[in-house]
Design an enzyme around this catalytic site. Structure first.
Site, PDB file in Angstrom:
ATOM      1  CE  LYS A 147      -0.131   1.820   3.857  1.00  0.00           C
ATOM      2  NZ  LYS A 147       1.127   1.972   4.613  1.00  0.00           N
ATOM      3  CG  HIS A 177       0.903  -4.285   8.412  1.00  0.00           C
ATOM      4  ND1 HIS A 177       1.036  -3.013   7.913  1.00  0.00           N
ATOM      5  CD2 HIS A 177       1.071  -4.169   9.743  1.00  0.00           C
ATOM      6  CE1 HIS A 177       1.296  -2.173   8.905  1.00  0.00           C
ATOM      7  NE2 HIS A 177       1.308  -2.850  10.032  1.00  0.00           N
ATOM      8  CE  LYS A 181      -1.466  -3.956  13.172  1.00  0.00           C
ATOM      9  NZ  LYS A 181      -0.204  -3.925  13.906  1.00  0.00           N
ATOM     10  CG  HIS A 239      -2.961   0.519   7.929  1.00  0.00           C
ATOM     11  ND1 HIS A 239      -2.701  -0.584   7.157  1.00  0.00           N
ATOM     12  CD2 HIS A 239      -1.772   1.148   8.088  1.00  0.00           C
ATOM     13  CE1 HIS A 239      -1.409  -0.620   6.861  1.00  0.00           C
ATOM     14  NE2 HIS A 239      -0.824   0.429   7.412  1.00  0.00           N
ATOM     15  CE  LYS A 325       3.906   7.959  10.410  1.00  0.00           C
ATOM     16  NZ  LYS A 325       3.834   6.498  10.595  1.00  0.00           N
TER      17      LYS A 325
END
Ligand code: BG6
Length: 470
Positions: A147, A177, A181, A239, A325
């Protein structure tokens, strides 16, 4: 089941993702006995960054030592190391890679399946795909594409066109990803295996939903990737929207890849086009001074927004999404806020947050139900209480796989259930268009905070579940 024999080709083998996740993940799969009986892993990169096989093995050993769950030593490591080799590839010269693949296939015998993992910057996808097609390497092989898939609807469609000219859809594995999970996958189990939860999983009982993925990390030297991407494309459209798909979808008729993808695509189809007035973009203080960042950069390192899903299950229930972030904590949390009971029959003041189901999908995960209970004593006073399910308390987590590990294994098995479809992705870009075309200005925020102040107004009259107790 164990996958058939494989030759795995890792494009971007010297890059950040290969070092942090892919090489340690492949070794962990090998140690856990989940790799095919016969396999080879070929690292690849343009000739300018090429490594010798010995140098690649050393690189892999260092990556596993730094980021792996077990140390690169003993017979398991020696066997894994022997399976590694390197073959450079440039658009006009795939010779060394072709030689490496031929040698690996001869060593394995039979006709092993090829799996190409494109752990390269998005702008390199088309040229790598084209070289796989032109060289004939792609034949019969599968491809894992990282991605973000495109940067908007037009580019995602163009990328699909490029890929489908070489790989048909059944051989394309668009990886996200987060879907690998354990506790994200568990959202399906929680909802569809339990009469306790699914009956209340709708607008009659749920007032709002939060999907919150703050990170403490900064861009960690990834300016080259991040400057052209930003948090919305890096985290939200990928995500967080995929998590939203699992939280919001209808029960699939059967648990097959096709049925899961169809149900998720229906949620994305019901998503109201994103409203720039219901979005906040932020940039942490000091970002513009990071190496490789434009001193006037407008790239967001923080995004929060409201999503509305106009269908029968969710009409009127806001979904609030946030990621950024350099924030105060690194967490992965979905919170479902429940409506108040029909009648307030207790004379006492009840706290603001009454009923919540909090799904922590940090590894290993945890789910907490927060509710009111009677405080001990002669009076009917209420206090906040909680019930907790922690993976580590209920299960042996020794066999848990990381997101990437689970998904690489699934790709070798040819199972697309946890991969994203072109239809779903295109629909997400389409719904994102108003925000991408008219992004709100980036607002500065302090490192270690929870983002610009506007993020609190976005969720009013609700409050963010994080910080806990804050
Ligand atoms: C990656 C993003 O896909 O996910 C990174 O590119 C981000 O920017 C990472 O830090 C977060 O993943 P995780 O699993 O560590 O939460």
């Amino acid at each position: 089941p164990r996958p058939e024999d494989h030759v795995v080709v890792l494009f971007g083998a010297t890059g950040d993702l290969a070092k942090r996740k892919l090489l340690p993940g492949l070794f962990h799969l090998a140690r856990a006995g989940l790799m095919p009986a016969g396999y080879r892993v070929i690292g690849s990169a343009p000739a300018a960054d090429a490594l010798s096989t010995d140098a690649f093995r050393k690189h892999a050993r260092e990556a596993v030592a730094e980021f792996g769950t077990s140390q690169p030593e003993g017979p398991a490591w020696e066997e894994f190391e022997r399976a590694l080799s390197f073959g450079a590839a440039d658009p006009d010269d795939t010779g060394p890679l072709q030689t490496a693949v031929r040698e690996a296939e001869q060593a394995l015998g039979g006709s092993p399946r090829r799996l190409f993992h494109l752990a390269v910057p998005p702008k390199a996808f088309p040229s790598v795909i084209a070289e796989l097609g032109a060289s004939g390497l792609a034949e019969g092989g599968r491809v894992i594409v990282e991605k973000p898939f495109g940067t908007d609807l037009a580019s995602a469609r163009a990328l699909d066109g490029t890929i489908h000219a070489v790989f048909d859809e059944s051989r394309v594995f668009r990886i996200d990803h987060f879907l690998g999970k354990e506790s994200v996958d568990n959202i399906l189990a929680l909802r569809f295996a339990n009469g306790l939860f699914e009956p209340v999983w709708n607008r009659d009982h749920i007032s709002h939903v939060q999907i919150d993925v703050p990170e403490k990390l900064t861009i960690e030297g990834r300016a080259g990737f991040f400057e052209g991407t930003g948090t919305f494309r890096d985290m939200i459209v990928t995500h967080l929207f995929q998590i939203l798909g699992f939280v919001a979808m209808e029960p699939p008729a059967v648990l097959t890849a096709q049925a899961l993808r169809t149900e998720k695509a229906k949620v994305f189809q019901s998503m109201r086009p994103l409203d720039p007035a219901q979005a906040v973009r932020g940039q942490y203080e000091g970002y513009r001074a990071e190496p490789g960042v434009d001193p006037r950069s407008d790239t967001e390192t923080f995004a929060a927004l409201r999503v509305d899903i106009d269908n029968w299950r969710w009409a009127g229930v806001p979904f609030y999404l946030r990621s950024g972030k350099a924030l105060a904590e690194g967490r992965h949390v979905v919170t479902l806020g429940f409506r108040e009971p029909a009648l307030r029959m207790f004379a006492v003041d009840v706290p603001d947050t009454t009923n919540e189901l909090v799904i922590d999908f940090d590894d290993p995960g945890r789910i907490t139900a927060r509710f009111l209970a009677k405080e001990p004593g002669p009076e009917m006073n209420l206090g906040e209480a909680e019930m907790v399910f922690a993976y580590t308390d209920c299960f042996n987590t020794a066999h848990a796989l990381e997101g990437y590990e689970r998904l690489i294994l699934d790709a070798m098995l040819g199972d697309q259930s946890l991969f994203t479809s072109s239809e779903g992705i295109e629909r997400l870009w389409e719904a994102s268009a108003p925000l991408l075309e008219n992004p709100p200005p980036v607002e500065p925020y302090a490192r270690g905070s929870w983002g610009p102040d506007a993020v609190h107004r976005l969720v009013a009259p609700y409050r963010w579940h994080l910080p806990e107790g804050g």
